[in-house]
Design a protein around this motif. Structure first.
Motif: not given
Lengths: 471, 434
Positions: A421, A424-426, A445, B122, B140
């Motif tokens: 991503c 900093g999310m996945c 993340g 996540n 995402h």
């Protein structure tokens, strides 16, 4: 005066869970002033001079001697431990006679400390002590010594304290300690004496029991005849008596102190009511040759440790206090090195040398990986920028500016970091930072736990210092 | 999975409705003419269509046991649990609550989390990296060139989750049954003193039994077969399940020992304010329950040969090790033993009509140290052996149900709880089919 006599209902105090000794927090602290207080920690025996400041006659032919250390330091110990004292029984110029006495005061009032000595008229030392030790007398001491003491932290804190005669001394220290500390505890004391007027500390015990709902005190008069008006128990220790004062003895930690015969009976009875041997702690006040030899060995070990530590401190006080847990582990192998402090939830490892989060100055230079790993100074350096990132697995140094995202710069330089991503999310780019500081703006993340374990997301981080990265 | 139905499954409609009318009528009749007091007809254990109905009517409608607090103590910790075709993610969120999400990516349906347990920030699907927040929102998905792609339409499907006294339950139904609140009120005071929030997993065992999930549950609801459990027989009184008047002469001495142990246990319970009375509502409510605190033989502390404790750290604020066992059965898929020194949870996770996963978890106080306070082999010995013996019993029955010679047999008096379980099951399915 009338208000004083009016009965007022007072609610139970609100308390924290369990008991924790005050020095635990000092051990866990990384703040410098508190860390310095570790020097006072009850972690090792020392040899010191102490001056008598007060003598207090007690019931039962006992006398309490209050001391302070001549060097002005507090005496750090655990409730239940003892000191070994050199008494110049045969005069100042003769070889002194060593005796061990339990500390009866609480380590939470460490500026003075007390021993309580029963006068045995046939003995060599105790009559001399009663006769000669006065305020102003200075004695040489070694301590603290002994594994018979309360734990440093105990969230259950349910105790059965058994004392016979002079065996009340270390038990008194335990009670005074618990009474002085906040926290949940449940204490049952069963105190055996030979005559109704011979229970040392009974007035203080009665006071503590009357104001502290955590502590219950029972007296029993052994096998002597019972005087008129006696309201306590009577008879020697029996299973029925244990059942009466502590029907839940089974789930308690038991501390017992007294003469050998009494303790042997106690061991047997406790087993019968279901107390596990690992929950029983004993201190013999009189014993056979074997017991005496064990005490001698304990004192000798304490003396060795005291000497060794004194030498270490003389060499480099700073290094010594950094590594202190190891030093007390040496005195009591495997005892509190992890168990108790860990149980209290305190990060003992903070003072250890290898753990992330410890003072970097205590680490090897630059916080580099262990010997055998490549040396970043031999890597090629690419790019431009004010900071250097060393990628230890790839074997490359990459220059970076504080505004640039670490991931992009690293990937451009050929460092393989998986990423998806880039926001900093996945979490797919997660790597371990071996040293240096980054600023990270992640969006879930990565977990706080992972961050404190040294991980970060290079996709959403910028460099704040030079970095060493495990990638 | 075997499918005896040709009609494709409509995920929004009832499976039952998708069965050919004739087959549905046959199955409905099987439920209707079930002979009370007798074991079920063979198709209940062997027919994939009935298994589908079980998944829908039982596991798709009720609160079912998933895990205990100790399995996901920290934010981000999760377990994945499968019930037949369903796969769920049970995740501890940042607010300390529990999120339950269907483990099915909204892109192409891949399993999002593939591990049985772990910790995550996540949730990232391994296939095309669709990334979901712990609440299940799609946050995402790389979408080059897409113009009409609305991420807000593709969140993971959510289910219900709740935690009571350290046990975590999930419910897939849109509207979960409400009487679980009543059941929770019954068991909470029994469990709370053991404080599951301050326990840790000492060991977890997953066994796949070659048997229908109902056979696993039936087997657990009686001790008529307990002669087959020599290890367990050390701590359970050999008179377990018998009542006054049913005691054979050779067991009279044991019976008296049992009565004495029970009365001193009850006295201790009263002293410490612990509930011990039997509450038995296995088939008289939707969230069926049986709970009680019963004495154990020997020292009465734990599941060891002599009845002594197996972990030296008491749980919660318990004051005494001699508290016997607080045992709980919950319909449809779990049973538990809460002792002074440890807790054992048992969950049954159906795989298909002839296979079930049985998950046993041993919990000890979170400050108990392996090798110091407990010996893992000793802690787990009795129930590891017992589970293997039970697995063999269940498999013998599954084989029997597959034989043309099988016909339902009568439950004995001491097997009344099995009858209650079956009665509960039949009622729930009939209500669902109606």
């Amino acid at each position: 005066m009338i208000e004083l006599l009016t009965e007022t209902a007072i609610q139970e105090p609100q308390r924290i869970r369990g008991l924790e000794m005050p020095w635990n927090r000092v051990m866990g602290s990384t703040e410098t002033p508190a860390r310095a207080a570790r020097a006072l920690g009850p972690w090792h025996p020392q040899e010191f001079m102490a001056e008598c400041v007060e003598t207090i006659p007690e019931a039962g032919a006992m006398m309490t001697f209050v001391f302070r250390r001549c060097d002005g330091a507090p005496l750090a110990f655990r409730a239940g431990q003892y000191v070994n004292v050199a008494f110049p029984v045969n005069g100042e110029d003769q070889e002194p006679v060593d005796r061990s006495y339990s500390l009866s005061s609480s380590p939470t009032e460490p500026w003075t400390f007390s021993i309580t000595v029963k006068c045995d008229s046939t003995g060599l030392v105790s009559p001399w002590v009663h006769e000669n030790i006065k305020p102003g007398t200075v004695l040489e001491m070694l301590g603290p010594v002994g594994a018979f003491h309360l734990p440093d932290a105990d969230r259950r804190a349910r105790y059965l304290l058994l004392a016979a005669g002079a065996g009340i001394t270390p038990i008194m220290s335990m009670m005074r300690t618990i009474h002085s500390l906040p926290g949940h505890a449940d204490v049952v004391v069963l105190y055996h004496g030979s005559d109704a007027g011979g229970f040392a500390f009974h007035r203080e015990l009665a006071y503590i029991a009357s104001v502290d709902s955590r502590i219950k005190v029972y007296y029993s008069l052994g096998d002597r005849s019972i005087p008129e008006g006696w309201e306590g128990l009577s008879g020697r220790l029996t299973a029925a008596m244990l059942e009466e004062v502590a029907p839940d003895a089974n789930g308690r930690q038991v501390y017992a102190c007294g003469p050998e015969g009494y303790l042997n009976t106690a061991t047997e009875l406790l087993k019968n009511v279901g107390v596990d041997d690992t929950s029983i702690y004993m201190e013999f006040f009189s014993g056979d040759r074997q017991t005496l030899l064990e005490y001698q060995a304990e004192v000798a070990l304490a003396a060795d440790v005291a000497e060794e530590i004194a030498e270490e401190i003389a060499e480099s006080a700073e290094d010594y206090f950094e590594g202190q847990p190891a030093a007390f582990g040496l005195y009591e192998p495997g005892y509190d090195a992890e168990g108790t402090l860990q149980a209290s939830g305190l990060p003992l490892e903070i003072v250890g040398p290898e753990t992330p989060g410890s003072d970097p100055s205590a680490d090897s230079p630059g916080g580099e990986p262990e010997a055998g790993s490549p040396d970043a100074s031999s890597f090629d350096t690419v790019g431009t920028g004010s900071f250097t990132m060393s990628f230890m697995r790839t074997g490359i140094n990459v220059r970076i500016d504080p505004a640039e995202r670490i991931l992009e710069v690293a990937q451009r330089a050929g460092v393989r970091i998986g990423a998806n991503c880039k926001e900093g999310m996945c979490g797919s780019c997660k790597v371990v930072k071996l040293s240096g500081e980054v600023e990270m703006n992640h969006q879930g993340g990565i977990r706080a736990r992972e961050i404190s374990a040294g991980k970060f997301l290079p996709c959403c981080s910028t460099a704040q210092t030079d970095l060493v990265i495990d990638a | 999975m075997t499918a005896s139905v040709n009609v494709p499954l409509n995920s929004r409609g009832k499976i039952a409705a998708s069965l050919p009318a004739e087959q549905l009528a046959e199955i409905t009749a099987l439920f209707e003419f079930r002979r009370t007091g007798y074991s079920l007809d063979a198709p209940f254990y062997t027919d994939p269509s009935i298994f589908k109905i079980d998944m829908e009517a039982i596991f798709g409608q009720h609160w079912i046991f998933a895990a205990s607090t100790a399995e996901l103590p920290e934010p981000g910790d999760y377990v994945t649990v499968d019930y037949g075709p369903y796969s769920l993610i049970v995740l501890r969120n940042d607010d300390g609550g529990v999120n339950v999400l269907h483990n099915v990516c909204r892109h192409r349906g891949a399993r999002v989390l593939t591990e049985a347990a772990g910790s995550t920030g996540n949730l990232v699907c391994g296939y095309h990296s669709w990334t979901y927040s712990p609440e299940g929102n799609l946050i995402h998905a790389s979408a080059p060139g897409e113009t009409k792609f609305d991420k807000s339409c593709f969140g993971l499907k959510r289910a219900h989750g709740r935690e009571v006294a350290g046990l975590i339950f999930v419910c897939i139904a849109d509207e979960p049954p409400t009487d679980f609140d009543e059941t929770a009120k019954i068991f909470e005071p029994y469990l709370a003193p053991h404080d599951l929030s301050k326990t840790k997993i000492a060991y977890q065992q997953n066994i796949i039994e070659e048997g229908n999930w109902k056979l696993v549950m039936e087997n657990n609801r009686e001790c008529y077969h307990c002669d087959g459990h020599p290890e367990l027989a050390c701590s359970l009184f050999p008179t377990w399940g018998l009542t006054e008047g049913l005691i054979p002469p050779h067991l009279e001495e044991v019976w008296n020992r049992n009565k004495e142990a029970q009365s001193s246990l009850e006295e201790r319970c009263r002293r410490y304010g612990l509930p011990y009375e039997v509450v038995e509502q296995l088939d008289t409510r939707i969230a069926g329950i049986r709970i009680s605190r019963e004495s154990l033989d020997g020292d009465g502390e734990s599941f060891s040969a002599d009845g002594r404790r197996l972990s030296k750290k008491l749980l919660g604020d318990l004051r005494d090790f001699r508290l016997g066992r607080c045992s709980m059965h919950l319909q449809p898929n779990s049973w538990f033993h809460f002792l002074g020194d440890h807790v054992i949870t048992f969950g049954v996770f159906p795989i298909n009509e002839h296979q079930s996963l049985v998950r046993t978890t041993w919990l000890v106080a979170d400050d108990a140290v392996e090798g110091v306070d407990y010996d893992l082999e000793k802690l787990t010995y009795t129930w590891k052996q017992t589970n293997l013996q039970d697995k063999a019993f269940v498999e013998l029955c599954q084989q029997g149900a597959g034989s043309p010679a099988y016909e339902p047999g009568p439950y004995m008096k001491s097997e009344y709880q099995v009858e209650a379980f079956i009665n509960w099951y039949v009622q729930r399915v009939q209500e669902h089919l109606a």
